[in-house]
Design a protein around this motif. Structure first.
Motif, PDB file in Angstrom:
ATOM      1  N   TRP A  45       0.803  -1.221   0.000  1.00  0.00           N
ATOM      2  CA  TRP A  45       0.000   0.000   0.000  1.00  0.00           C
ATOM      3  C   TRP A  45       0.835   1.271   0.000  1.00  0.00           C
ATOM      4  O   TRP A  45       0.294   2.360   0.085  1.00  0.00           O
ATOM      5  CB  TRP A  45      -0.928   0.033   1.217  1.00  0.00           C
ATOM      6  N   GLY A  47       2.734   2.842  -2.222  1.00  0.00           N
ATOM      7  CA  GLY A  47       2.659   3.749  -3.358  1.00  0.00           C
ATOM      8  C   GLY A  47       3.861   3.674  -4.277  1.00  0.00           C
ATOM      9  O   GLY A  47       3.977   4.465  -5.209  1.00  0.00           O
ATOM     10  N   THR A  48       4.770   2.744  -4.002  1.00  0.00           N
ATOM     11  CA  THR A  48       5.909   2.507  -4.889  1.00  0.00           C
ATOM     12  C   THR A  48       6.135   1.006  -4.984  1.00  0.00           C
ATOM     13  O   THR A  48       5.692   0.238  -4.121  1.00  0.00           O
ATOM     14  CB  THR A  48       7.210   3.152  -4.367  1.00  0.00           C
ATOM     15  N   GLN A 141      -2.835  10.467   1.751  1.00  0.00           N
ATOM     16  CA  GLN A 141      -3.539   9.654   0.771  1.00  0.00           C
ATOM     17  C   GLN A 141      -3.323   8.194   1.151  1.00  0.00           C
ATOM     18  O   GLN A 141      -2.182   7.769   1.357  1.00  0.00           O
ATOM     19  CB  GLN A 141      -3.031   9.899  -0.660  1.00  0.00           C
ATOM     20  N   HIS A 143      -4.631   3.998   0.495  1.00  0.00           N
ATOM     21  CA  HIS A 143      -5.382   3.018  -0.292  1.00  0.00           C
ATOM     22  C   HIS A 143      -6.617   2.599   0.511  1.00  0.00           C
ATOM     23  O   HIS A 143      -6.532   2.371   1.725  1.00  0.00           O
ATOM     24  CB  HIS A 143      -4.509   1.807  -0.599  1.00  0.00           C
ATOM     25  N   GLY A 168      -3.112   6.767  -7.867  1.00  0.00           N
ATOM     26  CA  GLY A 168      -1.793   6.188  -7.680  1.00  0.00           C
ATOM     27  C   GLY A 168      -1.483   5.128  -8.716  1.00  0.00           C
ATOM     28  O   GLY A 168      -2.401   4.533  -9.291  1.00  0.00           O
ATOM     29  N   TYR A 169      -0.184   4.903  -8.930  1.00  0.00           N
ATOM     30  CA  TYR A 169       0.224   3.862  -9.874  1.00  0.00           C
ATOM     31  C   TYR A 169       1.481   3.172  -9.330  1.00  0.00           C
ATOM     32  O   TYR A 169       2.522   3.796  -9.194  1.00  0.00           O
ATOM     33  CB  TYR A 169       0.515   4.462 -11.253  1.00  0.00           C
ATOM     34  N   TRP A 170       1.342   1.928  -8.959  1.00  0.00           N
ATOM     35  CA  TRP A 170       2.470   1.090  -8.571  1.00  0.00           C
ATOM     36  C   TRP A 170       2.070  -0.359  -8.796  1.00  0.00           C
ATOM     37  O   TRP A 170       0.903  -0.660  -8.964  1.00  0.00           O
ATOM     38  CB  TRP A 170       2.931   1.357  -7.134  1.00  0.00           C
ATOM     39  N   TYR A 174      -3.143   0.862 -11.616  1.00  0.00           N
ATOM     40  CA  TYR A 174      -3.677   2.106 -11.058  1.00  0.00           C
ATOM     41  C   TYR A 174      -4.438   1.782  -9.789  1.00  0.00           C
ATOM     42  O   TYR A 174      -5.131   0.765  -9.701  1.00  0.00           O
ATOM     43  CB  TYR A 174      -4.604   2.797 -12.062  1.00  0.00           C
ATOM     44  N   HIS A 175      -4.327   2.675  -8.798  1.00  0.00           N
ATOM     45  CA  HIS A 175      -4.985   2.465  -7.503  1.00  0.00           C
ATOM     46  C   HIS A 175      -5.797   3.694  -7.123  1.00  0.00           C
ATOM     47  O   HIS A 175      -5.338   4.831  -7.265  1.00  0.00           O
ATOM     48  CB  HIS A 175      -3.941   2.215  -6.406  1.00  0.00           C
ATOM     49  N   LEU A 177      -7.367   6.085  -4.224  1.00  0.00           N
ATOM     50  CA  LEU A 177      -6.867   6.514  -2.920  1.00  0.00           C
ATOM     51  C   LEU A 177      -7.942   7.304  -2.184  1.00  0.00           C
ATOM     52  O   LEU A 177      -8.740   8.012  -2.799  1.00  0.00           O
ATOM     53  CB  LEU A 177      -5.623   7.393  -3.083  1.00  0.00           C
TER      54      LEU A 177
END
Length: 191
Positions: A45, A47-48, A141, A143, A168-170, A174-175, A177
């Motif tokens: 979760w 973000g990277t 932010q 998830h 977000g994108y990891w 795409y996620h 938030l």
């Protein structure tokens, strides 16, 4: 008024709580930071993507140091006072002085989770943000499925403000938030 992210003597702004020391991240922390950031489950979760080599942890430590030098943020190593064990990091970044706002970020090693350490660390870091950086607003932010992070923010007074679709994108995905924010008068200091 110009505020840098150091104390009066120009040193890193170390903070201490009942159980924790929040201190400058050092290159010697790279193995501990890599242990957290190299674990795909720990980064689920964050973000990277998970790190794949220890040199990435050293670069991250240098990036955090640059934040402080440039005045855009500060990131602390969170260690246990009783034995100096590295537990994770937390910090304030994307400091917008004109708007008196920033974003909070944090992560804990698996061994440290569930003990209230991050709530304690964030209470000190956020207090620093409101008192020293003169912030009025701190954003986060998260998830939507990251229940432990939400459970950490809400007792500090963070309120959910919105839902950001595919923000977000990891992990090649795409996620969505959740947007949380805390205003100075809403802050509930926990130690």
């Amino acid at each position: 008024m110009s505020i840098n992210l150091t104390d009066r003597e120009g040193a890193f702004p170390n903070l201490t709580t009942a159980r924790l020391s929040l201190r400058e991240l050092l290159l010697s922390d790279a193995p501990s930071l890599f242990a957290v950031h190299g674990d795909p489950e720990s980064m689920r979760w964050f973000g990277t993507d998970a790190m794949t080599e220890i040199g990435e942890a050293a670069k991250m430590i240098q990036m955090f140091a640059e934040w402080r030098r440039s005045g855009s943020g500060v990131r602390w190593a969170v260690t246990r006072l009783s034995d100096g064990l590295f537990l994770g990091t937390c910090g304030l970044f994307r400091w917008n002085r004109n708007w008196r706002s920033c974003v909070v970020g944090y992560e804990l090693a698996p061994i440290a989770r569930g003990n209230g350490y991050m709530n304690e660390a964030l209470s000190a870091a956020i207090g620093y943000g409101f008192d020293t950086m003169q912030l009025n607003r701190i954003e986060a932010q998260v998830h939507p499925e990251n229940a432990p992070s939400i459970k950490t923010l809400e007792p500090l007074g963070f309120l959910r403000e919105g839902y950001q679709r595919q923000a977000g994108y990891w992990r090649a995905t795409y996620h969505d938030l959740l947007q949380f924010a805390l205003l100075r008068p809403e802050f509930r200091r926990r130690t």
